[in-house]
Every structure is written in structure tokens, then in C-alpha cells.
Design a protein around this motif. Structure first.
Motif, mmCIF file in Angstrom:
data_model
loop_
_atom_site.group_PDB
_atom_site.id
_atom_site.type_symbol
_atom_site.label_atom_id
_atom_site.label_comp_id
_atom_site.label_asym_id
_atom_site.label_seq_id
_atom_site.Cartn_x
_atom_site.Cartn_y
_atom_site.Cartn_z
ATOM 1 N N SER A 139 0.843 -1.197 0.000
ATOM 2 C CA SER A 139 0.000 0.000 0.000
ATOM 3 C C SER A 139 0.876 1.244 0.000
ATOM 4 O O SER A 139 2.088 1.172 0.254
ATOM 5 C CB SER A 139 -0.897 0.011 1.244
ATOM 6 O OG SER A 139 -0.101 0.189 2.417
ATOM 7 N N PRO A 140 0.309 2.435 -0.301
ATOM 8 C CA PRO A 140 1.093 3.664 -0.214
ATOM 9 C C PRO A 140 1.714 3.879 1.164
ATOM 10 O O PRO A 140 2.825 4.385 1.271
ATOM 11 C CB PRO A 140 0.058 4.749 -0.540
ATOM 12 C CG PRO A 140 -0.933 4.064 -1.421
ATOM 13 C CD PRO A 140 -1.029 2.670 -0.885
ATOM 14 N N ALA A 141 0.992 3.475 2.230
ATOM 15 C CA ALA A 141 1.536 3.625 3.588
ATOM 16 C C ALA A 141 2.776 2.767 3.781
ATOM 17 O O ALA A 141 3.760 3.205 4.392
ATOM 18 C CB ALA A 141 0.462 3.262 4.609
ATOM 19 N N ALA A 142 2.724 1.530 3.263
ATOM 20 C CA ALA A 142 3.888 0.649 3.363
ATOM 21 C C ALA A 142 5.052 1.186 2.544
ATOM 22 O O ALA A 142 6.211 1.156 2.985
ATOM 23 C CB ALA A 142 3.513 -0.755 2.901
ATOM 24 N N ALA A 143 4.746 1.709 1.352
ATOM 25 C CA ALA A 143 5.790 2.267 0.487
ATOM 26 C C ALA A 143 6.447 3.488 1.123
ATOM 27 O O ALA A 143 7.632 3.761 0.896
ATOM 28 C CB ALA A 143 5.202 2.627 -0.873
ATOM 29 N N ALA A 144 5.671 4.233 1.935
ATOM 30 C CA ALA A 144 6.219 5.417 2.603
ATOM 31 C C ALA A 144 7.084 5.056 3.800
ATOM 32 O O ALA A 144 7.767 5.931 4.357
ATOM 33 C CB ALA A 144 5.075 6.322 3.049
ATOM 34 N N ASP A 209 -13.334 3.687 1.661
ATOM 35 C CA ASP A 209 -12.672 4.463 2.699
ATOM 36 C C ASP A 209 -11.292 4.903 2.225
ATOM 37 O O ASP A 209 -10.469 4.082 1.813
ATOM 38 C CB ASP A 209 -12.550 3.627 3.971
ATOM 39 C CG ASP A 209 -11.984 4.434 5.126
ATOM 40 O OD1 ASP A 209 -10.755 4.476 5.259
ATOM 41 O OD2 ASP A 209 -12.784 5.028 5.872
ATOM 42 N N ALA A 210 -11.033 6.215 2.303
ATOM 43 C CA ALA A 210 -9.774 6.759 1.786
ATOM 44 C C ALA A 210 -8.571 6.207 2.545
ATOM 45 O O ALA A 210 -7.520 5.919 1.943
ATOM 46 C CB ALA A 210 -9.794 8.282 1.867
ATOM 47 N N LEU A 211 -8.697 6.046 3.868
ATOM 48 C CA LEU A 211 -7.559 5.543 4.647
ATOM 49 C C LEU A 211 -7.243 4.093 4.298
ATOM 50 O O LEU A 211 -6.082 3.681 4.306
ATOM 51 C CB LEU A 211 -7.836 5.684 6.138
ATOM 52 C CG LEU A 211 -7.989 7.108 6.676
ATOM 53 C CD1 LEU A 211 -7.917 7.113 8.196
ATOM 54 C CD2 LEU A 211 -6.936 8.052 6.104
ATOM 55 N N GLU A 212 -8.288 3.313 3.988
ATOM 56 C CA GLU A 212 -8.052 1.939 3.549
ATOM 57 C C GLU A 212 -7.309 1.920 2.223
ATOM 58 O O GLU A 212 -6.425 1.089 1.999
ATOM 59 C CB GLU A 212 -9.378 1.190 3.422
ATOM 60 C CG GLU A 212 -10.029 0.851 4.760
ATOM 61 C CD GLU A 212 -11.303 0.053 4.584
ATOM 62 O OE1 GLU A 212 -11.583 -0.364 3.437
ATOM 63 O OE2 GLU A 212 -12.010 -0.157 5.581
ATOM 64 N N ARG A 213 -7.676 2.841 1.329
ATOM 65 C CA ARG A 213 -6.978 2.929 0.037
ATOM 66 C C ARG A 213 -5.502 3.256 0.233
ATOM 67 O O ARG A 213 -4.646 2.792 -0.534
ATOM 68 C CB ARG A 213 -7.626 4.018 -0.831
ATOM 69 C CG ARG A 213 -9.046 3.707 -1.276
ATOM 70 C CD ARG A 213 -9.040 2.716 -2.409
ATOM 71 N NE ARG A 213 -10.389 2.409 -2.858
ATOM 72 C CZ ARG A 213 -10.676 1.529 -3.796
ATOM 73 N NH1 ARG A 213 -9.695 0.863 -4.382
ATOM 74 N NH2 ARG A 213 -11.918 1.293 -4.151
ATOM 75 N N LEU A 214 -5.211 4.055 1.258
ATOM 76 C CA LEU A 214 -3.829 4.441 1.524
ATOM 77 C C LEU A 214 -3.091 3.389 2.344
ATOM 78 O O LEU A 214 -1.863 3.464 2.486
ATOM 79 C CB LEU A 214 -3.802 5.784 2.264
ATOM 80 C CG LEU A 214 -4.345 6.983 1.479
ATOM 81 C CD1 LEU A 214 -4.437 8.206 2.382
ATOM 82 C CD2 LEU A 214 -3.476 7.276 0.259
ATOM 83 N N GLY A 215 -3.820 2.426 2.896
ATOM 84 C CA GLY A 215 -3.197 1.383 3.702
ATOM 85 C C GLY A 215 -2.958 1.786 5.142
ATOM 86 O O GLY A 215 -2.158 1.156 5.849
ATOM 87 N N LEU A 216 -3.655 2.847 5.600
ATOM 88 C CA LEU A 216 -3.475 3.325 6.967
ATOM 89 C C LEU A 216 -4.438 2.614 7.906
ATOM 90 O O LEU A 216 -5.629 2.486 7.618
ATOM 91 C CB LEU A 216 -3.717 4.841 7.036
ATOM 92 C CG LEU A 216 -2.716 5.707 6.263
ATOM 93 C CD1 LEU A 216 -3.173 7.151 6.256
ATOM 94 C CD2 LEU A 216 -1.322 5.587 6.882
ATOM 95 N N ARG A 217 -3.897 2.158 9.035
ATOM 96 C CA ARG A 217 -4.709 1.479 10.044
ATOM 97 C C ARG A 217 -4.482 2.120 11.403
ATOM 98 O O ARG A 217 -3.381 2.602 11.692
ATOM 99 C CB ARG A 217 -4.319 -0.002 10.137
ATOM 100 C CG ARG A 217 -4.670 -0.840 8.922
ATOM 101 C CD ARG A 217 -4.023 -2.205 9.061
ATOM 102 N NE ARG A 217 -4.491 -3.157 8.070
ATOM 103 C CZ ARG A 217 -3.910 -4.331 7.843
ATOM 104 N NH1 ARG A 217 -2.847 -4.682 8.554
ATOM 105 N NH2 ARG A 217 -4.390 -5.161 6.935
#
Length: 455
Positions: A139-144, A209-217
């Protein structure tokens, strides 16, 4: 109260408040302008209840079809008006007064949102801190490079205190920006900056959900499976469970955390479970039968036991946000303005195709959200009411004939051409507006039905 009835009542209360507030705005403005109000109706169609009240003997009515309401004013275009009452007719008022009367409805919805936010910010609420959980893989969060347990301090330079504040700022940034810098406090108490890619939100047409799309939990601490309290007349009490009991396994499956316990119980409504516990260091085996409860249309198990928490975990995860009366009012206006502007931007991008029309919600989805927010608590329910009130205000100001914004558009044209539009032009406009509104309603109902079957 059954789940369906609970959700229906929660929706009815929201709808009733919004309609009454909106129409009361029109009513008060009409009274201020000296226009006679013939009827104040909550709902459309055949009146179920009518009572005349006040100096003008205004009819106060509740009608059969509840999705809306109206204020009927004295108007020569809708019936004969006595010569002595002509000065109190809506159509005889200066254009500026007519605009005030029409705009007062949406203004009342915005004012309601401001008052609700003011009270909530002043009273204060306990919310989750913006502590990140392990990001979704690929996800984008993991990539960041975001990691479990990191606390978000700032989003693009803006300070955040709560998870919801973080969510809102990310949504605002995602409208135009491809990336945003997150200032974080990691578990070694070091301040670091990570760059998060926001493109995934727009690429999905803003669906889901936008946060799910970004991979944020949200960070979930690992809590030991130790019971802190047992509810009266619960399945846990019937089984003999007590505060301090540690759950070791259920039906032979090892239980390592409270999350494991919740997962097994939720999957076992009405099923008899063999539970091994440790009580004062000694093993015991009990039989537990989780109660079957309805959760958003599906049956889950529940035993009525709460996790043991000495308070430290809650203090680490939660923060109480409270403002003084003056600063709370300023924040309430800012919150209402930001959400109004965001709603308008989303509507515009829906028209241009950048935002999926599947985001359009009808009464079924709104009722679902009303019920969910009511179950979470009064503060969540009031925040939901404020948000829907803002949406209603923005929607009514759209320049579509038949809506308040369409009438305001007529009056602006009247000012420019120094004369009212012809009856024929307004009639065509009303037909176009009604067609557009019916199309929007049909699409919203379609989305509702599609969500019911597809989840």
C-alpha cells in the motif's frame, strides 16, 4: 429495540430535525419580511395531522411522505389574494427580501451545524490519538515506510491531535495534491518525516474508505485475554466467568490476546464453546454459549465481558479534546466552512467525472450511518447530524430549478434584466429541475440497493 427499528428511529430523528430546521429558516425569514405563511408542512402529500395556530392561523401539518417539507406562503401565482393582503404576498416583495426568505432555509442548516459543533467542541470529546498500526502490505503507507506505533504529529504542516483530524486533513490534501509529508514520532521518541502518496484516493474515484486505500490502520495494542468485568445477566455471567480470569483456549484453539477471544466469540453466535481459563493460577474449564446479536444485518456472538485495563493503555490511545467557549465557536465556524467547501468541490468533481457517482448516497445509506453513529454515542450522532445538515444546506444552494439555489438564480437574473422572468421560462425551468432531481434520487436509490447486495 430490534436493529432495524433502532436504525429507523435514528434516521427519523435526523430527518425530522433537518426538515424542521430548514423550513423554520424560511418561516422566520418570511415572518420578518411581513409575508403571510399559509402552511408549514413536515413531509409532502396528504396531511396526517393539521393544526391552525398563530395570528395568521397558519396550518402546521405533518404529511404522509416524510422525505422533506415546505412552507407555503401567500402568493398571487398560486391563488387569489384579497386586496387587503396584497402587501403580504410573497410575489409582491422586493427581490432582495425574496432572496433572504429563500436563502434562510440553507442558512438555518449551516447555523445548526455551527451550533452542534460549538457545543461538541466546548463540551469536549474523547477520541483516538493518531497512532498508526502496521500498514497494509503493498500500500502507499507501506511504500512510505510507515510503521506500527508511530504517532502522527502533523499532516502537511498542520498539527493533528486525533485520528479523525488526521483523516480529514488527508482527505482535503488528496483533492489536489499527489503527496503529503507526515511528521511522526516513532517508538524511539524520534521525530521523523515520511512522504505519503495520495494518488490512490483519486484513482479509485473516491470510492470506499480513503484511509483503507492508503493502507493506513489505527494502532491496536496487544491486550492479554484477561477479563476485567462481566455484564449482569450476560452469557459470561451465566457461564461462571469472573473478573481476573485469563482465557487460555477455546475449543482447543489457543487464545494469545483479547483480539483472538473477540474473533472466536463473534464467529460463534449461539454455539456452545468449551473454554479453558486460569483463575488464581489454577486451570478450570467452563462452558460458554455466546448470545446471538444483530450487527449491521449479520448475526454475531457476544458474551458480555470487557477486557481488563489498568488505565495506562486507554491513556496512551485516547485524548480528550476540549476548547473554551470562544475558541470552540471559531472552530465550529471553521469546521462548517471547510466541510461545506469540501462537499461543493466533491459535487463539482462528480459532475466532471473525477469522483465516482457511486459515492452518491440515498436514504437507506443515510439511515445506516445514522444508526451506526447513534450506537457509537451521542457525540458521534450529533457530529453525523451536523455533517448531514451541511450537506443538505449545500445541496439546496445548487443552481437547480426547484431547489432554493434555483430560485436564487432566478432572482439574480431578475436583478440583471431589471424584471422578472416570464412564467413560461420559470415553468420550463421547474420541469428541468424536477427531472434532474428525480434522476439524482433514482441514482441514489440504485446505489443504496447496490450497497445492500454487494456490501
Amino acid at each position: 429495540m430490534s436493529g432495524f427499528l433502532y436504525y429507523l428511529v435514528a434516521f427519523a430523528v435526523v430527518l425530522g430535525i433537518l426538515v424542521v430546521v430548514h423550513e423554520f429558516g424560511h418561516y422566520l425569514a418570511a415572518r420578518w419580511a411581513g409575508v403571510r405563511v399559509l402552511r408549514f408542512s413536515v413531509g409532502f402529500g396528504r396531511p396526517l395531522f393539521v393544526r391552525r395556530w398563530g395570528r395568521d392561523r397558519t396550518e402546521w401539518a405533518i404529511a404522509a411522505f416524510p422525505l422533506g417539507g415546505y412552507v407555503k406562503m401567500l402568493d398571487e401565482r398560486e391563488g387569489e389574494v384579497a386586496p387587503a393582503e396584497l402587501h403580504r404576498s410573497f410575489n409582491r416583495q422586493p427581490v432582495a427580501r425574496r432572496m433572504v426568505i429563500v436563502a434562510a432555509g440553507p442558512a438555518a442548516n449551516f447555523l445548526l451545524a455551527v451550533l452542534l459543533y460549538w457545543g461538541l467542541f466546548w463540551y469536549g470529546s474523547e477520541e483516538f490519538r493518531p497512532i498508526l498500526g502496521s500498514p497494509v502490505l503493498s500500500s502507499p503507507a507501506a511504500a512510505a515506510g510507515l510503521d506500527d506505533g508511530e504517532l502522527v504529529l502533523r499532516v502537511g504542516g498542520d498539527k493533528v491531535q486525533t485520528w479523525q483530524e488526521m483523516r480529514w486533513l488527508l482527505l482535503q490534501r488528496a483533492v489536489d495534491d499527489d503527496q503529503v509529508d507526515l511528521e511522526l514520532l516513532n517508538q524511539r521518541q524520534e521525530i521523523i518525516v515520511r512522504r505519503l502518496d495520495l494518488a490512490a484516493v483519486r484513482q479509485s474515484g473516491w470510492q470506499g474508505d480513503a484511509l483503507e486505500r492508503l493502507g493506513l490502520r489505527l494502532h491496536r495494542p496487544r491486550l492479554p485475554p484477561i477479563i476485567g468485568s462481566v455484564g449482569a445477566r450476560s452469557a459470561a455471567e451465566a457461564a461462571g466467568l469472573q473478573a481476573g480470569d485469563e482465557i487460555v483456549d477455546i475449543d482447543g484453539e489457543p487464545i494469545h490476546s483479547w483480539a483472538d477471544l473477540v474473533r472466536v466469540v463473534r464467529q460463534s453466535p449461539g454455539k456452545t464453546l468449551q473454554v479453558e481459563i486460569l483463575r488464581h493460577g489454577l486451570p478450570q474449564r467452563l462452558t460458554v454459549q455466546p448470545s446471538a446479536v444483530d450487527e449491521q444485518g449479520r448475526e454475531i456472538g457476544r458474551i458480555g465481558a470487557a477486557v481488563r485495563d489498568g488505565g495506562q493503555t486507554r491513556e496512551q490511545l485516547m485524548v480528550t479534546v476540549r476548547y473554551g467557549p470562544v475558541s470552540a465557536l471559531g472552530k465550529a465556524f471553521a469546521e462548517t466552512w471547510d466541510k461545506s467547501a469540501f462537499t461543493l468541490v466533491m459535487i463539482g468533481r462528480m459532475i466532471t467525472g473525477e469522483v465516482s457517482w457511486r459515492n452518491l448516497s440515498g436514504p437507506v445509506t443515510i439511515a445506516d450511518y445514522a444508526g451506526q453513529s447513534a450506537k457509537l454515542g451521542v457525540d458521534y450522532y450529533l457530529k453525523f447530524l451536523a455533517l448531514v445538515s451541511i450537506s443538505l444546506g449545500v445541496l439546496n444552494l445548487l443552481p437547480i430549478p426547484i431547489l432554493d439555489g434555483g430560485h436564487l438564480l432566478y432572482y439574480l437574473v431578475e436583478i440583471i434584466k431589471r424584471g422578472p422572468l416570464s412564467e413560461r421560462t420559470m415553468e420550463i425551468g421547474q420541469q428541468i429541475g424536477l427531472t434532474l432531481l428525480l434522476m439524482l434520487m433514482a441514482f441514489a436509490f440504485y446505489n443504496d440497493i447496490n450497497r445492500l447486495f454487494s456490501g
